[in-house]
Design a protein around this motif. Structure first.
Motif, PDB file in Angstrom:
ATOM      1  N   GLN A  49       0.830  -1.196   0.000  1.00  0.00           N
ATOM      2  CA  GLN A  49       0.000   0.000   0.000  1.00  0.00           C
ATOM      3  C   GLN A  49       0.872   1.257   0.000  1.00  0.00           C
ATOM      4  N   PRO A  50       0.467   2.300  -0.769  1.00  0.00           N
ATOM      5  CA  PRO A  50       1.238   3.545  -0.787  1.00  0.00           C
ATOM      6  C   PRO A  50       1.303   4.162   0.612  1.00  0.00           C
ATOM      7  N   ILE A  51       2.452   4.718   0.925  1.00  0.00           N
ATOM      8  CA  ILE A  51       2.631   5.369   2.218  1.00  0.00           C
ATOM      9  C   ILE A  51       3.378   6.679   2.016  1.00  0.00           C
ATOM     10  N   PHE A  52       2.948   7.713   2.733  1.00  0.00           N
ATOM     11  CA  PHE A  52       3.679   8.974   2.765  1.00  0.00           C
ATOM     12  C   PHE A  52       4.506   8.979   4.049  1.00  0.00           C
ATOM     13  N   LEU A  53       5.801   9.177   3.893  1.00  0.00           N
ATOM     14  CA  LEU A  53       6.728   9.106   5.018  1.00  0.00           C
ATOM     15  C   LEU A  53       6.804  10.471   5.704  1.00  0.00           C
ATOM     16  N   LEU A  74       6.322  13.356  -4.655  1.00  0.00           N
ATOM     17  CA  LEU A  74       6.743  13.529  -3.258  1.00  0.00           C
ATOM     18  C   LEU A  74       6.156  12.408  -2.404  1.00  0.00           C
ATOM     19  N   SER A  75       7.063  11.638  -1.776  1.00  0.00           N
ATOM     20  CA  SER A  75       6.637  10.488  -0.966  1.00  0.00           C
ATOM     21  C   SER A  75       7.019  10.610   0.497  1.00  0.00           C
ATOM     22  N   GLY A  76       7.683  11.707   0.852  1.00  0.00           N
ATOM     23  CA  GLY A  76       8.038  11.885   2.244  1.00  0.00           C
ATOM     24  C   GLY A  76       9.025  13.012   2.444  1.00  0.00           C
ATOM     25  N   THR A  77       9.183  13.411   3.688  1.00  0.00           N
ATOM     26  CA  THR A  77      10.156  14.440   4.048  1.00  0.00           C
ATOM     27  C   THR A  77      10.778  14.095   5.394  1.00  0.00           C
ATOM     28  N   THR A  78      12.027  14.515   5.557  1.00  0.00           N
ATOM     29  CA  THR A  78      12.689  14.429   6.866  1.00  0.00           C
ATOM     30  C   THR A  78      13.376  15.768   7.128  1.00  0.00           C
ATOM     31  N   PRO A  79      12.628  16.776   7.553  1.00  0.00           N
ATOM     32  CA  PRO A  79      13.214  18.105   7.771  1.00  0.00           C
ATOM     33  C   PRO A  79      14.394  18.057   8.734  1.00  0.00           C
ATOM     34  N   TRP A  80      15.230  19.074   8.623  1.00  0.00           N
ATOM     35  CA  TRP A  80      16.423  19.182   9.451  1.00  0.00           C
ATOM     36  C   TRP A  80      16.167  20.207  10.542  1.00  0.00           C
ATOM     37  N   ILE A  81      15.987  19.840  11.798  1.00  0.00           N
ATOM     38  CA  ILE A  81      16.213  18.555  12.425  1.00  0.00           C
ATOM     39  C   ILE A  81      15.342  18.520  13.669  1.00  0.00           C
ATOM     40  N   LEU A  82      15.183  17.402  14.326  1.00  0.00           N
ATOM     41  CA  LEU A  82      14.317  17.317  15.499  1.00  0.00           C
ATOM     42  C   LEU A  82      14.790  18.225  16.624  1.00  0.00           C
ATOM     43  N   LYS A  83      16.069  18.110  16.991  1.00  0.00           N
ATOM     44  CA  LYS A  83      16.574  18.802  18.190  1.00  0.00           C
ATOM     45  C   LYS A  83      17.876  19.535  17.886  1.00  0.00           C
ATOM     46  N   ASP A  84      18.050  20.701  18.499  1.00  0.00           N
ATOM     47  CA  ASP A  84      19.339  21.392  18.411  1.00  0.00           C
ATOM     48  C   ASP A  84      20.454  20.449  18.846  1.00  0.00           C
ATOM     49  N   PHE A  85      21.564  20.495  18.127  1.00  0.00           N
ATOM     50  CA  PHE A  85      22.663  19.586  18.441  1.00  0.00           C
ATOM     51  C   PHE A  85      23.983  20.345  18.395  1.00  0.00           C
TER      52      PHE A  85
END
Length: 603
Positions: A318-322, A552-563
């Motif tokens: 099944q198609p999934i958007f990440l 477009l199938s997904g995104t992983t923006p930068w970033i969860l937490k300051d590092f």
């Protein structure tokens, strides 16, 4: 059916022998399933700026080498070190956050731990073998046990183990570890990278008890969605025929025994009907794997399929958007290398609160706790090796290093249902040498495990008249086209509505990075750098822009937490932190967090 055929072919690929460095063994699969003695805790340490503790290595009979752990035998003996009188540090842990003198330090630190072994423990009685296992040491590591060299390992984020059976003795034993985290141009990663170079023994250390011949690796996969077909393979630590390997999944009433061939391997297929693992239903089954009906190891394994069809990613057909976010392997509150289940759970809880079903564990393999906790929480994973920016593409040793880190990443985690993407690189400048290097890595990755997708974080190289075109020769090697873009941060945010994107490949697209920095609690106009309002507006404009991207199938923006990053020096704002996090280094959610959450909730 093309993808299913690829999976079935790939199952043979995972039977190929995992390579190991010259003086290490292949990494043992599922190390936590074996009886072990933890060597975590307080270790003595000596900072060795000029490598004095190593200069007489193998060349000088004097006791000056720290690896000798020498003690004065006569009043006139000259020994200018003493581990027992040196301070202690908690292992696992990084030295940068445990000793303020070492905050910026890059160099050599020696560590020493005493531990007791009794005959009754089973490590030295002759019936078993003892493996000294390290979850990760950053970066170049040499190990001695009771004065004998156990081995050498290079690479800061992958596990390794040595056979130390013949080095142990009844009573007190000593392990000494030389750790060097200096950066070099030919390393992986190379001289320059945008995260903190945490030095030390950063993950668990344990003495693992195994039988003289043991199950070194196994692979349990579902390779057909329609037929619900189970594929199982295993490899023993020694090439011997005639051993019986049994797989037992009690809940599914599946139990099969197979006999090893002359190479010490087994392979079999069987029909079964599991519940499929998914973010909505992260079902795991207890899987017991026995050798000669004498020893049994247990794992928790989920079953699912992952494939692509044109510009879609399909999970269980099944198609999934990440809906993703990028994460560094750093503690949730403040800095320091993450090294516990609690650290993993907090970071992943924030990801779940954001609405994520997917995380990009950048830019190197994260702690096994992180991967397994994500699996239990129903979070899909992109796992990556640190082939980052300007690698020494022409250097054969650099390629061998990257290949070994890829091998060890896959070896450790290839039974984790939630890992769907192996990433081989991030933001690498184009050249013929780079294409050859990464092409060979991608092809090698498929021989190790082609049941998952291959990707890498590319860069958009053509941008004219507000048209961005992705043109990367690596497109033919990847299943998913991924790229980083920073409209609004390294380019005016007002350009976002004007942008058009051309991605000339019939493959799914993941925006592997976008975002911008903000200091938590700093407020102002939306065009004022470093304010939460600036970051909030940047996210709104980017979301509106990228939703128009075909495939477009997904995104992983930068970033969860300051590092932490030594590149980020602006006083009062960065203070050696990369501030692109949606959560501050103190755990406070910024305004942009809720913009992304609202979008993900609507998908």
């Amino acid at each position: 059916m093309r993808q299913i055929k690829k999976v079935l072919f790939a199952f043979v690929g995972v039977l190929l022998p995992a390579m190991a460095a010259a003086d290490t063994l292949p990494v043992i699969q599922n190390v936590n399933a074996y009886e072990s003695l933890s060597l975590n805790g307080a270790w003595n340490y000596i900072v060795d700026v000029q490598e004095e503790g190593y200069y007489d290595y193998r060349m000088n009979p004097t006791p000056w080498g720290f690896f000798r752990n020498a003690k004065p035998q006569k009043p006139e003996d000259l020994i200018e070190y003493d581990f027992d009188k040196s301070p202690t540090m908690q292992i696992p842990g990084d030295w940068n956050t445990q000793d303020e003198r070492l905050f910026f330090y890059e160099g050599t630190v020696w560590f020493k731990k005493n531990f007791n072994v009794k005959t009754d423990d089973g490590f030295i009685e002759g019936r078993n073998k003892a493996l000294l296992y390290f979850g990760a040491v950053n970066y170049d590591c040499r190990v001695w046990v009771n004065g004998k060299e156990a081995g050498h390992h290079v690479g800061g984020f992958t596990p390794f183990n040595f056979d130390v059976t013949e080095m142990l003795k009844e009573g007190e034993n000593t392990v000494i570890v030389k750790v060097d985290n200096k950066r070099h141009a030919e390393d992986v990663p190379t001289l320059i990278f945008d995260w903190w170079n945490y030095g030390g023994i950063t993950r668990d250390v344990k003495l693992v008890k195994v039988t003289p011949v043991y199950i070194e690796d196994y692979n349990v996969q579902m390779v057909s969605l329609e037929g619900r077909r189970l594929a199982f393979s295993a490899r023993l630590s020694k090439a011997e025929a005639g051993h019986t390997v049994t797989i037992d999944i009690p809940e599914l009433k599946l139990k099969k025994a197979v006999t090893t061939d002359a190479d010490g391997r087994v392979q079999m297929f069987a029909k079964f009907k599991p519940q499929l693992w998914s973010p909505e239903n992260p079902k795991l089954y207890q899987v017991n794997i026995s050798l000669d009906n004498a020893t049994t190891i247990t794992d928790e394994i989920g079953f699912r399929t992952i494939e692509t069809r044109d510009k879609q990613i399909l999970l269980n057909g099944q198609p999934i958007f990440l809906k993703g976010i990028s994460i560094h392997d750093e503690k949730p509150n403040g800095g320091g290398r993450a090294n516990s289940t609690e650290d993993a759970r907090q970071l992943l809880t924030w990801a779940k609160e954001l609405g994520c079903n997917f995380v990009r564990l950048a830019h190197y393999p994260h702690h096994e706790y992180m991967v397994r906790e994500a699996e239990r929480m129903g979070i899909l994973v992109w796992s990556e090796i640190p082939v980052y920016w300007t690698i020494a593409w022409k250097n054969p040793a650099t390629f061998a290093n990257a290949k070994q880190q890829l091998t060890d990443m896959i070896s450790r985690d290839h039974n984790r249902a939630n890992i769907i993407i192996w990433s081989i690189a991030n933001e690498t400048p184009h050249s013929a040498e780079r294409d050859d290097f990464l092409g060979r890595l991608a092809q090698y990755a498929r021989t190790q495990d082609s049941t998952r997708l291959i990707s890498m974080a590319m860069e958009v190289t053509g941008a004219a008249n507000y048209v961005n075109r992705l043109n990367d020769n690596m497109n033919k090697y990847v299943d998913v086209v991924s790229f980083n873009q920073y409209i609004g941060w390294y380019r005016d945010v007002n350009d976002a509505p004007k942008m058009k994107w051309e991605i000339p490949y019939n493959k799914p697209v993941i925006i592997s990075e976008f975002g911008g920095g903000a200091k938590s609690g700093y407020h102002g106009a939306k065009n004022q750098r470093w304010t939460e309002e600036f970051q909030e507006n940047l996210y709104r404009e980017n979301i509106a822009m990228i939703e128009k991207i075909d495939g477009l199938s997904g995104t992983t923006p930068w970033i969860l937490k300051d590092f932490r990053s030594p590149r980020r020096v602006l006083p009062g704002i960065q203070d050696f932190y990369n501030r692109k996090g949606l959560v501050s280094d103190k755990g406070t959610k910024k305004k942009a967090f809720f913009v992304l959450k609202q979008w993900y909730d609507s998908k």
